[in-house]
Design a protein around this motif. Structure first.
Motif, PDB file in Angstrom:
ATOM      1  N   HIS A 218      78.715  58.008  26.421  1.00  0.00           N
ATOM      2  CA  HIS A 218      79.778  58.209  27.406  1.00  0.00           C
ATOM      3  C   HIS A 218      80.917  59.042  26.831  1.00  0.00           C
ATOM      4  O   HIS A 218      81.400  59.984  27.481  1.00  0.00           O
ATOM      5  N   LEU A 219      81.357  58.725  25.621  1.00  0.00           N
ATOM      6  CA  LEU A 219      82.474  59.464  25.022  1.00  0.00           C
ATOM      7  C   LEU A 219      82.091  60.909  24.743  1.00  0.00           C
ATOM      8  O   LEU A 219      82.927  61.818  24.855  1.00  0.00           O
TER       9      LEU A 219
ATOM     10  N   PHE B 239      82.306  62.573  28.094  1.00  0.00           N
ATOM     11  CA  PHE B 239      83.703  62.700  28.513  1.00  0.00           C
ATOM     12  C   PHE B 239      84.400  63.836  27.772  1.00  0.00           C
ATOM     13  O   PHE B 239      85.166  64.605  28.376  1.00  0.00           O
ATOM     14  N   LYS B 240      84.130  63.957  26.503  1.00  0.00           N
ATOM     15  CA  LYS B 240      84.750  65.037  25.730  1.00  0.00           C
ATOM     16  C   LYS B 240      84.346  66.398  26.281  1.00  0.00           C
ATOM     17  O   LYS B 240      85.158  67.317  26.371  1.00  0.00           O
TER      18      LYS B 240
ATOM     19  N   TRP C 247      86.162  66.117  35.087  1.00  0.00           N
ATOM     20  CA  TRP C 247      86.236  64.735  35.558  1.00  0.00           C
ATOM     21  C   TRP C 247      87.649  64.345  35.975  1.00  0.00           C
ATOM     22  O   TRP C 247      87.843  63.588  36.916  1.00  0.00           O
ATOM     23  N   ASN C 248      88.643  64.850  35.250  1.00  0.00           N
ATOM     24  CA  ASN C 248      90.027  64.441  35.511  1.00  0.00           C
ATOM     25  C   ASN C 248      90.814  65.466  36.324  1.00  0.00           C
ATOM     26  O   ASN C 248      92.043  65.367  36.421  1.00  0.00           O
TER      27      ASN C 248
ATOM     28  N   LYS D 272      85.712  66.437  30.350  1.00  0.00           N
ATOM     29  CA  LYS D 272      87.008  65.830  30.641  1.00  0.00           C
ATOM     30  C   LYS D 272      87.807  66.622  31.665  1.00  0.00           C
ATOM     31  O   LYS D 272      88.377  66.053  32.611  1.00  0.00           O
TER      32      LYS D 272
ATOM     33  N   SER E  42      88.835  57.043  30.508  1.00  0.00           N
ATOM     34  CA  SER E  42      87.624  57.870  30.534  1.00  0.00           C
ATOM     35  C   SER E  42      86.640  57.379  31.586  1.00  0.00           C
ATOM     36  O   SER E  42      85.720  58.110  31.963  1.00  0.00           O
ATOM     37  N   LYS E  43      86.852  56.144  32.081  1.00  0.00           N
ATOM     38  CA  LYS E  43      85.974  55.604  33.115  1.00  0.00           C
ATOM     39  C   LYS E  43      86.655  55.545  34.476  1.00  0.00           C
ATOM     40  O   LYS E  43      86.202  54.855  35.389  1.00  0.00           O
TER      41      LYS E  43
ATOM     42  N   ARG F 229      91.693  56.064  22.244  1.00  0.00           N
ATOM     43  CA  ARG F 229      91.446  56.361  23.664  1.00  0.00           C
ATOM     44  C   ARG F 229      92.711  56.128  24.475  1.00  0.00           C
ATOM     45  O   ARG F 229      93.663  55.492  24.015  1.00  0.00           O
TER      46      ARG F 229
ATOM     47  N   GLU G 173      97.265  63.594  30.795  1.00  0.00           N
ATOM     48  CA  GLU G 173      96.247  62.590  31.107  1.00  0.00           C
ATOM     49  C   GLU G 173      96.898  61.249  31.415  1.00  0.00           C
ATOM     50  O   GLU G 173      96.517  60.556  32.354  1.00  0.00           O
TER      51      GLU G 173
END
Length: 534
Positions: free
Chosen positions: A179-180, A183-184, A190-191, A187, A292-293, A278, A221
């Motif tokens: 997952h990380l 996400f990296k 996703w955000n 990111k 991140s979730k 995180r 963020e």
């Protein structure tokens, strides 16, 4: 909304409402927190306003703070009296210097501003050094259409009780390494955020002013998830947790995690910070979720129109992703290139024409649009009996998916809504909105509801600007969709956040400063009329 609606504010509030469409509850006479009518006090009970000046709450006087998710406000210093409202965790309000009564409350009932009484035993304190008061928790913003920052759970996520170490994160989160890594890489995608409800300028009564900005604001963020941009760990999460548990999920003080939250759930956030490698977001019940979730949820910028300065009925709102102008040539209509975006408000003349099976309405500039593309707010052919003097009332049309505010016979505001997805069905057996004439029964800045999408249940935490009018049916903001103009809900009347905010500020009873909810009682006066028609 699903047919079970649960109040957000811990176990003491669970009896509040049973949900959009639940047929099992008689709504007549229900107070803000419960289905049992309170027995009348013999002899009228204690006075609603203390006669002793030291018992009276005054501006500039001492304060009382709330150390549970919610605390009832009573009409009189007696648990048998009407519950007129409630206060939310962390808020402070002015109180009397001395308690007004001790009956059924060892800590004492204190008179608060602007009215009512709070029992300390119910979850309040006069100790301003209590950690939940010292924490200075962010309160709901009463000046914004979305009172909190919101997010949706992207993947099943832990609800941490305290800041977890890196080792603990890998223990409690399945496939975290993968997952990380994702996400990296993703990111930014996703955000990514879009223009939201709070980006639209509003006036002093809650009207949206003009179109939404073209671009969203630049946010860090942390700011996307309720933070102030500093990313600093709050003192009460630095090291071990220094705050008592206030959520309805009970765990021992040494716990790392309380439980997990399902994908698609919506959460309200009051802070965000970086720690243990995180970012974490803090929910209103003081639990932590890794950002991140989460996906930022910023609400729709759509809003209705105030019927002044060039706007009058009929008005059309574009309810499809794309709608076009048409030119009338003889008895036929030709599509033009001008395209309208979803939510655009269009002044209509009232002229209607047919071309075969297609119906068209004329716009103010002389062009024509297909009626299927619009939710049309038209003049009512007949007004109900309550449309007189300056009486406030709300008209909701299920067929047209339109809501209009009236003062007497004068329409003052109109917009699109989403009512029950089963249309004009029986609300006792289907997801339909009840028809009839009702009154606002109780109002909440936010309230938590259960919902259902594609058969998968999930939570919708802190739904904004909720106004119940029959059992568990309510007017409320829907921060999770932008499908106003089309039936969608499980029976409630969904509004855009801006519209829900505008209407909440206009209806009766008014919500006193510092309160999170208010109920209709003899002392607060009648709630605003809601007329739901086919």
């Amino acid at each position: 909304m699903r047919r079970t609606t649960m109040c957000a504010s811990a176990a003491l509030l669970i009896s509040l409402a049973v949900g959009c469409g639940d047929p099992q509850v008689d709504s007549e006479g229900l107070g803000i927190f419960g289905n049992v009518k309170v027995a009348p006090l013999e002899g009228g009970g204690p006075q609603a306003r203390p006669t002793d000046p030291e018992m009276q709450a005054k501006p500039g006087g001492p304060v009382l703070g709330v150390i549970q998710m919610a605390v009832h406000i009573y009409e009189r210093p007696d648990h048998r009296s009407d519950k007129v409202g409630y206060l939310r965790l962390g808020v402070t309000v002015r109180r009397g210097t001395k308690p007004a009564a001790f009956d059924s409350c060892q800590g004492g009932f204190y008179n608060i501003l602007p009215r009512g009484y709070v029992c300390l035993d119910d979850g309040a304190t006069i100790d301003l050094n209590h950690p939940l008061i010292r924490a200075g928790l962010k309160q709901a913003n009463r000046d914004h259409p979305l009172p909190y920052d919101y997010a949706f759970v992207r993947a099943i996520a832990p609800r941490y009780y305290r800041l977890p170490s890196e080792k603990e994160q890998f223990k409690y989160e399945m496939s975290l390494k993968r997952h990380l890594r994702s996400f990296k890489r993703l990111k930014q995608k996703w955000n990514a955020i879009e223009v939201g409800s709070n980006d639209v300028p509003i006036d002093e009564i809650g009207n949206g002013l003009g179109p939404a900005p073209e671009d969203p604001p630049e946010l860090t963020e942390g700011e996307k998830f309720g933070g102030d941009g500093s990313d600093a760990i709050p003192w009460f999460f630095d090291g071990k947790r220094k705050l008592p548990n206030v959520s309805n999920f009970k765990v021992p003080d040494y716990a790392v995690i309380t439980n997990r939250i399902k994908r698609h759930a919506g959460v309200a956030l009051i802070d965000a910070f970086e720690g243990e490698g995180r970012h974490f977001a803090l929910t209103t019940d003081l639990r932590l979720i890794p950002t991140s979730k989460l996906k930022p949820g910023r609400g729709s910028p759509f809003h209705g129109v105030e019927l002044v300065e060039g706007w009058e009925l009929p008005v059309g709102f574009v309810k499809r992703d794309r709608a076009y102008d048409h030119e009338k040539r003889g008895g036929r209509f030709k599509k033009l290139r001008k395209r309208y975006a979803y939510g655009a408000a269009i002044q209509l003349t009232g002229e209607v024409r047919r071309d075969g099976s297609r119906r068209y309405v004329e716009t103010e500039d002389g062009s024509w649009m297909r009626t299927r593309d619009l939710a049309i707010s038209a003049k009512l052919s007949k007004l109900p009996r309550h449309a007189k003097d300056d009486t406030k009332w709300i008209d909701v049309s299920i067929h047209r998916q339109i809501l209009t505010l009236f003062e007497g016979k004068t329409p003052i505001y109109t917009t699109m809504v989403s009512t029950g997805k089963d249309g004009l069905g029986d609300p006792r057996r289907t997801h339909s909105t009840p028809r009839g004439t009702f009154r606002v029964r109780d109002k909440h800045i936010t309230n938590t509801m259960d919902s259902q999408v594609l058969g998968s249940e999930f939570e919708l935490n802190d739904v904004p600007w909720v106004q119940y009018f029959k059992a568990g049916y309510a007017l409320h903001a829907a921060y999770w969709h932008t499908e106003y103009g089309r039936p969608r809900s499980h029976g409630c009347i969904n509004l855009s956040p801006i519209d829900a905010y505008r209407i909440f500020r206009w209806t009766e009873p008014r919500l006193p400063e510092g309160w999170h909810g208010v109920s209709v009682t003899e002392g607060t006066g009648k709630g605003t009329i809601i007329h739901v028609q086919p």
